[in-house]
Design a protein around this motif. Sequence first.
Motif, PDB file in Angstrom:
ATOM      1  N   MET A  47     -34.251 -17.699 -14.514  1.00  0.00           N
ATOM      2  CA  MET A  47     -33.372 -18.818 -14.227  1.00  0.00           C
ATOM      3  C   MET A  47     -32.592 -19.143 -15.499  1.00  0.00           C
ATOM      4  SD  MET A  47     -34.352 -22.725 -13.051  1.00  0.00           S
ATOM      5  CE  MET A  47     -35.315 -22.156 -11.703  1.00  0.00           C
ATOM      6  N   SER A  48     -31.287 -19.251 -15.350  1.00  0.00           N
ATOM      7  CA  SER A  48     -30.447 -19.582 -16.507  1.00  0.00           C
ATOM      8  C   SER A  48     -30.597 -21.064 -16.867  1.00  0.00           C
ATOM      9  CB  SER A  48     -28.983 -19.270 -16.194  1.00  0.00           C
ATOM     10  OG  SER A  48     -28.466 -20.230 -15.278  1.00  0.00           O
ATOM     11  N   ASP A  49     -30.148 -21.412 -18.060  1.00  0.00           N
ATOM     12  CA  ASP A  49     -30.191 -22.819 -18.494  1.00  0.00           C
ATOM     13  C   ASP A  49     -29.351 -23.692 -17.561  1.00  0.00           C
ATOM     14  OD1 ASP A  49     -31.839 -22.183 -20.630  1.00  0.00           O
ATOM     15  OD2 ASP A  49     -30.211 -22.174 -22.107  1.00  0.00           O
ATOM     16  N   GLU A  50     -28.208 -23.162 -17.120  1.00  0.00           N
ATOM     17  CA  GLU A  50     -27.350 -23.927 -16.213  1.00  0.00           C
ATOM     18  C   GLU A  50     -28.037 -24.139 -14.869  1.00  0.00           C
ATOM     19  OE1 GLU A  50     -23.827 -21.550 -16.199  1.00  0.00           O
ATOM     20  OE2 GLU A  50     -23.036 -22.512 -18.003  1.00  0.00           O
ATOM     21  N   GLU A  51     -28.676 -23.098 -14.338  1.00  0.00           N
ATOM     22  CA  GLU A  51     -29.405 -23.234 -13.073  1.00  0.00           C
ATOM     23  C   GLU A  51     -30.525 -24.257 -13.225  1.00  0.00           C
ATOM     24  OE1 GLU A  51     -28.695 -18.681 -11.471  1.00  0.00           O
ATOM     25  OE2 GLU A  51     -30.662 -19.254 -12.222  1.00  0.00           O
ATOM     26  N   LYS A  61     -39.197 -26.375  -2.073  1.00  0.00           N
ATOM     27  CA  LYS A  61     -40.509 -26.304  -2.719  1.00  0.00           C
ATOM     28  C   LYS A  61     -40.542 -25.123  -3.684  1.00  0.00           C
ATOM     29  CE  LYS A  61     -45.439 -25.993  -1.819  1.00  0.00           C
ATOM     30  NZ  LYS A  61     -46.492 -25.895  -0.800  1.00  0.00           N
ATOM     31  N   LYS A  62     -40.014 -23.988  -3.257  1.00  0.00           N
ATOM     32  CA  LYS A  62     -39.957 -22.795  -4.110  1.00  0.00           C
ATOM     33  C   LYS A  62     -39.166 -23.090  -5.387  1.00  0.00           C
ATOM     34  CE  LYS A  62     -38.457 -17.961  -3.968  1.00  0.00           C
ATOM     35  NZ  LYS A  62     -37.864 -16.906  -3.131  1.00  0.00           N
ATOM     36  N   GLY A  63     -38.043 -23.765  -5.251  1.00  0.00           N
ATOM     37  CA  GLY A  63     -37.224 -24.119  -6.404  1.00  0.00           C
ATOM     38  C   GLY A  63     -37.931 -25.073  -7.346  1.00  0.00           C
ATOM     39  N   LEU A  64     -38.616 -26.051  -6.791  1.00  0.00           N
ATOM     40  CA  LEU A  64     -39.353 -27.010  -7.623  1.00  0.00           C
ATOM     41  C   LEU A  64     -40.497 -26.336  -8.368  1.00  0.00           C
ATOM     42  CD1 LEU A  64     -39.505 -30.065  -5.203  1.00  0.00           C
ATOM     43  CD2 LEU A  64     -38.032 -29.769  -7.208  1.00  0.00           C
ATOM     44  N   MET A  65     -41.176 -25.426  -7.688  1.00  0.00           N
ATOM     45  CA  MET A  65     -42.286 -24.693  -8.335  1.00  0.00           C
ATOM     46  C   MET A  65     -41.755 -23.864  -9.514  1.00  0.00           C
ATOM     47  SD  MET A  65     -45.073 -25.525  -6.689  1.00  0.00           S
ATOM     48  CE  MET A  65     -46.262 -24.240  -6.916  1.00  0.00           C
ATOM     49  N   GLU A  66     -40.641 -23.196  -9.301  1.00  0.00           N
ATOM     50  CA  GLU A  66     -40.033 -22.380 -10.357  1.00  0.00           C
ATOM     51  C   GLU A  66     -39.545 -23.268 -11.504  1.00  0.00           C
ATOM     52  OE1 GLU A  66     -38.863 -18.874 -12.236  1.00  0.00           O
ATOM     53  OE2 GLU A  66     -40.045 -19.105 -10.419  1.00  0.00           O
ATOM     54  N   HIS A  67     -38.916 -24.375 -11.166  1.00  0.00           N
ATOM     55  CA  HIS A  67     -38.397 -25.315 -12.166  1.00  0.00           C
ATOM     56  C   HIS A  67     -39.525 -25.872 -13.025  1.00  0.00           C
ATOM     57  CE1 HIS A  67     -36.700 -29.280 -13.477  1.00  0.00           C
ATOM     58  NE2 HIS A  67     -35.641 -28.511 -13.719  1.00  0.00           N
ATOM     59  N   ASN A  68     -40.625 -26.226 -12.407  1.00  0.00           N
ATOM     60  CA  ASN A  68     -41.751 -26.813 -13.118  1.00  0.00           C
ATOM     61  C   ASN A  68     -42.556 -25.788 -13.904  1.00  0.00           C
ATOM     62  OD1 ASN A  68     -41.319 -29.509 -12.414  1.00  0.00           O
ATOM     63  ND2 ASN A  68     -42.228 -29.177 -10.432  1.00  0.00           N
ATOM     64  N   ALA A  69     -42.417 -24.514 -13.569  1.00  0.00           N
ATOM     65  CA  ALA A  69     -43.151 -23.457 -14.276  1.00  0.00           C
ATOM     66  C   ALA A  69     -42.514 -23.149 -15.624  1.00  0.00           C
ATOM     67  CB  ALA A  69     -43.183 -22.194 -13.422  1.00  0.00           C
ATOM     68  N   LEU A  70     -41.276 -23.577 -15.815  1.00  0.00           N
ATOM     69  CA  LEU A  70     -40.564 -23.252 -17.068  1.00  0.00           C
ATOM     70  C   LEU A  70     -40.752 -24.336 -18.109  1.00  0.00           C
ATOM     71  CD1 LEU A  70     -37.290 -21.860 -15.536  1.00  0.00           C
ATOM     72  CD2 LEU A  70     -39.224 -20.587 -16.402  1.00  0.00           C
TER      73      LEU A  70
END
Length: 83
Positions: A1-5, A74-83
């Motif tokens: 995931m890019s910084d902008e994403e 939910k998938k997006g939130l999981m990915e966002h929180n994993a970083l």
Amino acid sequence: MSDEEFDLLDELYFVQHYAYLKGVLGWEDDKLLANLHALYAKDFIKCLRQPDQEIFEKVDLRQEGAQLFYLATKKGLMEHNAL
């Protein structure tokens, strides 16, 4: 995931309209639509016609992206929180 994403997804914990995203992020339409498309292609966000009306068919963000609302999945939130 890019910084902008990442920054865009950070704004989508709650339903937000395109105009809000454009204003808060200060991005040009091309940049915003490209990042929305990237997140949509990864199933990290969903599109809505109204705050409570999810779109289930495929959406052409270049055509109608500026009229829509967005929300992290939910998938997006999981990915966002994993970083």
